[in-house]
Scaffold this active site. Structure first.
Site, mmCIF file in Angstrom:
data_model
loop_
_atom_site.group_PDB
_atom_site.id
_atom_site.type_symbol
_atom_site.label_atom_id
_atom_site.label_comp_id
_atom_site.label_asym_id
_atom_site.label_seq_id
_atom_site.Cartn_x
_atom_site.Cartn_y
_atom_site.Cartn_z
ATOM 1 N N TYR A 225 0.916 -1.173 -0.038
ATOM 2 C CA TYR A 225 -0.138 -0.075 -0.018
ATOM 3 C C TYR A 225 1.081 1.230 0.056
ATOM 4 C CZ TYR A 225 -3.016 3.858 1.433
ATOM 5 O OH TYR A 225 -3.522 4.736 1.652
ATOM 6 N N LYS B 207 1.259 4.397 -2.816
ATOM 7 C CA LYS B 207 1.129 5.911 -2.547
ATOM 8 C C LYS B 207 2.206 6.575 -2.859
ATOM 9 C CE LYS B 207 -3.526 5.417 -1.921
ATOM 10 N NZ LYS B 207 -4.443 6.173 -2.681
HETATM 11 N N1 LIG Z 1 -8.307 6.240 5.577
HETATM 12 C C1 LIG Z 1 -7.193 6.762 5.409
HETATM 13 O O1 LIG Z 1 -6.492 6.736 6.719
HETATM 14 C C2 LIG Z 1 -6.299 7.059 4.367
HETATM 15 C C3 LIG Z 1 -5.466 7.833 4.422
HETATM 16 C C4 LIG Z 1 -4.699 8.428 3.281
HETATM 17 C C5 LIG Z 1 -5.293 8.129 1.885
HETATM 18 N N2 LIG Z 1 -6.279 7.359 1.905
HETATM 19 C C6 LIG Z 1 -6.740 6.874 0.618
HETATM 20 O O2 LIG Z 1 -8.238 7.437 0.423
HETATM 21 C C7 LIG Z 1 -8.857 6.789 -0.579
HETATM 22 C C8 LIG Z 1 -10.299 6.564 0.003
HETATM 23 O O3 LIG Z 1 -9.971 5.517 1.113
HETATM 24 P P1 LIG Z 1 -11.013 5.660 2.407
HETATM 25 O O4 LIG Z 1 -10.178 5.930 3.419
HETATM 26 O O5 LIG Z 1 -12.262 6.759 2.222
HETATM 27 O O6 LIG Z 1 -11.362 4.124 2.392
HETATM 28 P P2 LIG Z 1 -12.800 3.323 2.412
HETATM 29 O O7 LIG Z 1 -13.732 3.940 3.115
HETATM 30 O O8 LIG Z 1 -12.431 1.790 2.120
HETATM 31 O O9 LIG Z 1 -13.373 3.759 0.865
HETATM 32 C C9 LIG Z 1 -12.422 3.200 -0.249
HETATM 33 C C10 LIG Z 1 -13.561 3.334 -1.684
HETATM 34 O O10 LIG Z 1 -12.821 2.927 -2.970
HETATM 35 C C11 LIG Z 1 -13.486 1.950 -3.090
HETATM 36 N N3 LIG Z 1 -12.759 1.004 -4.032
HETATM 37 C C12 LIG Z 1 -11.643 0.428 -3.576
HETATM 38 N N4 LIG Z 1 -11.419 -0.598 -4.429
HETATM 39 C C13 LIG Z 1 -11.956 -0.918 -5.368
HETATM 40 C C14 LIG Z 1 -11.861 -1.047 -6.759
HETATM 41 N N5 LIG Z 1 -11.109 -2.117 -7.200
HETATM 42 N N6 LIG Z 1 -12.877 -0.678 -7.712
HETATM 43 C C15 LIG Z 1 -13.851 0.048 -7.458
HETATM 44 N N7 LIG Z 1 -13.897 0.749 -6.164
HETATM 45 C C16 LIG Z 1 -12.912 0.391 -5.269
HETATM 46 C C17 LIG Z 1 -14.319 1.322 -2.313
HETATM 47 O O11 LIG Z 1 -15.533 0.916 -2.781
HETATM 48 P P3 LIG Z 1 -16.001 -0.830 -2.810
HETATM 49 O O12 LIG Z 1 -16.307 -0.941 -1.214
HETATM 50 O O13 LIG Z 1 -17.365 -0.942 -3.475
HETATM 51 O O14 LIG Z 1 -14.905 -1.584 -3.264
HETATM 52 C C18 LIG Z 1 -14.725 2.658 -1.545
HETATM 53 O O15 LIG Z 1 -15.861 3.382 -2.217
HETATM 54 C C19 LIG Z 1 -8.053 5.401 -0.969
HETATM 55 O O16 LIG Z 1 -7.199 5.810 -2.034
HETATM 56 C C20 LIG Z 1 -6.962 5.257 0.201
HETATM 57 O O17 LIG Z 1 -5.749 5.065 0.097
HETATM 58 C C21 LIG Z 1 -6.703 6.983 3.153
#
Ligand SMILES: NC(=O)c1ccc[n+]([C@@H]2O[C@H](COP(=O)([O-])OP(=O)(O)OC[C@H]3O[C@@H](n4cnc5c(N)ncnc54)[C@H](OP(=O)(O)O)[C@@H]3O)[C@@H](O)[C@H]2O)c1
Length: 262
Positions: free
Chosen positions: A152, A156
């Site tokens: 991961y 990133k």
């Molecule tokens: N949470 C953190 O601490 C954090 C920190 C820095 C960056 N981020 C980044 O923020 C972004 C959003 O993550 P989040 O934290 O909001 O997590 P999240 O609540 O798990 O949301 C992830 C989203 O991406 C979708 N997704 C994942 N894999 C997919 C695929 N193969 N095809 C289509 N949709 C997909 C999920 O939909 P489905 O459930 O339908 O798969 C969901 O809508 C990500 O890029 C993550 O790396 C998160």
């Protein structure tokens, strides 16, 4: 009438978390929405956003696949995309050598391959039109070797770097590229990555609505990046000067399975 009436924003990963809040920011600011995720929950999100008075279409597609990205792209039906928020992503906790390689590959294909394929298709149209806004959801994780979430963090690092390279390539074209770099945020991310038994999984995290608002505003201003929150700004600045071995050891302490109880 809103300044964005009649404009279209495409938001990936909009069913939950940061993407849901990014889509909400777009809709509240007048954008019509084309939103996508892999599970049926995306259609419920669409119903929520329709209440904000904009047109919303939702697509269920695995954006780790070429065909999934093409399904989403085809759903624009030739309509100009004014903003692309490439946010879908996931993590995978645990020791790399013990992981199922199909799962590892799915992380890479979601966070990198599918993301940049979509950006290439939509970005080409934007360049031809001489306007558009692209937002990547990168992460401050890209600054740190991510022991026990290694793939991961590597993805990133790619996204953070790629975003600035593309931004440079597109300067003077009317297309802006912005990288949202959150720290740990309160979403389903850690549960999906099987990291709830880790220190970071149990820690107090940022509000996804605040994170998304900062990202949305940076995109609309055409900024290069935004690191959300004071603590994350300090962490990311420190990461630039600390040895990678030290960073990897620090990451182990918060991401190793069972670390929540140590
Ligand atoms: N949470 C953190 O601490 C954090 C920190 C820095 C960056 N981020 C980044 O923020 C972004 C959003 O993550 P989040 O934290 O909001 O997590 P999240 O609540 O798990 O949301 C992830 C989203 O991406 C979708 N997704 C994942 N894999 C997919 C695929 N193969 N095809 C289509 N949709 C997909 C999920 O939909 P489905 O459930 O339908 O798969 C969901 O809508 C990500 O890029 C993550 O790396 C998160």
């Amino acid at each position: 009438m809103s300044r964005n009436s009649g404009k279209l924003a495409v938001v990936t990963g909009a069913s939950t978390g940061i993407g849901y809040e990014l889509a909400r920011c777009c809709a509240e600011d007048g954008f019509d929405l084309l939103i996508a995720a892999d599970e049926p929950e995306i259609h419920q999100a669409a119903e929520d956003f329709k209440k904000l008075g904009v047109q919303v279409e939702s697509i269920e597609a695995d954006l780790a696949t070429i065909s999934g990205v093409e399904t989403l792209y085809d759903a624009t039906k030739g309509r100009a995309v004014d903003a692309l928020l490439a946010n879908a992503g996931r993590g995978l906790g645990g020791a790399f050598l013990d992981q199922d390689f199909d799962e590892v590959r799915h992380i890479i294909d979601t966070n990198i391959t599918g993301t940049i394929y979509l950006v290439q298709k939509v970005g080409s149209d934007m360049r031809s039109r001489g306007q558009g806004r692209i937002l990547f959801t990168g992460s401050i994780a890209g600054f740190t070797p991510g022991s026990f979430n290694a793939t991961y963090n590597g993805t990133k690092a790619f996204v953070d770097s790629f975003s600035f390279a593309l931004r440079n390539e597109l300067k003077d074209t009317g297309v802006t590229v912005t990288c949202l770099m959150p720290g740990a945020t309160e979403t389903e991310f850690f549960e999906r990555a099987d990291m709830l038994d880790t220190k970071i999984g149990q820690s107090k995290k940022d509000d996804p609505a605040d994170v998304a608002k900062a990202g949305y505003e940076a995109m609309m201003s055409g900024d290069g990046d935004v690191v959300t929150g004071f603590k994350n700004k300090v962490l990311s600045a420190a990461a630039l000067v600390m040895p990678s071995d030290v960073l990897a050891e620090q990451h182990r302490k918060k991401a190793e399975p069972g670390s929540a109880n140590k």
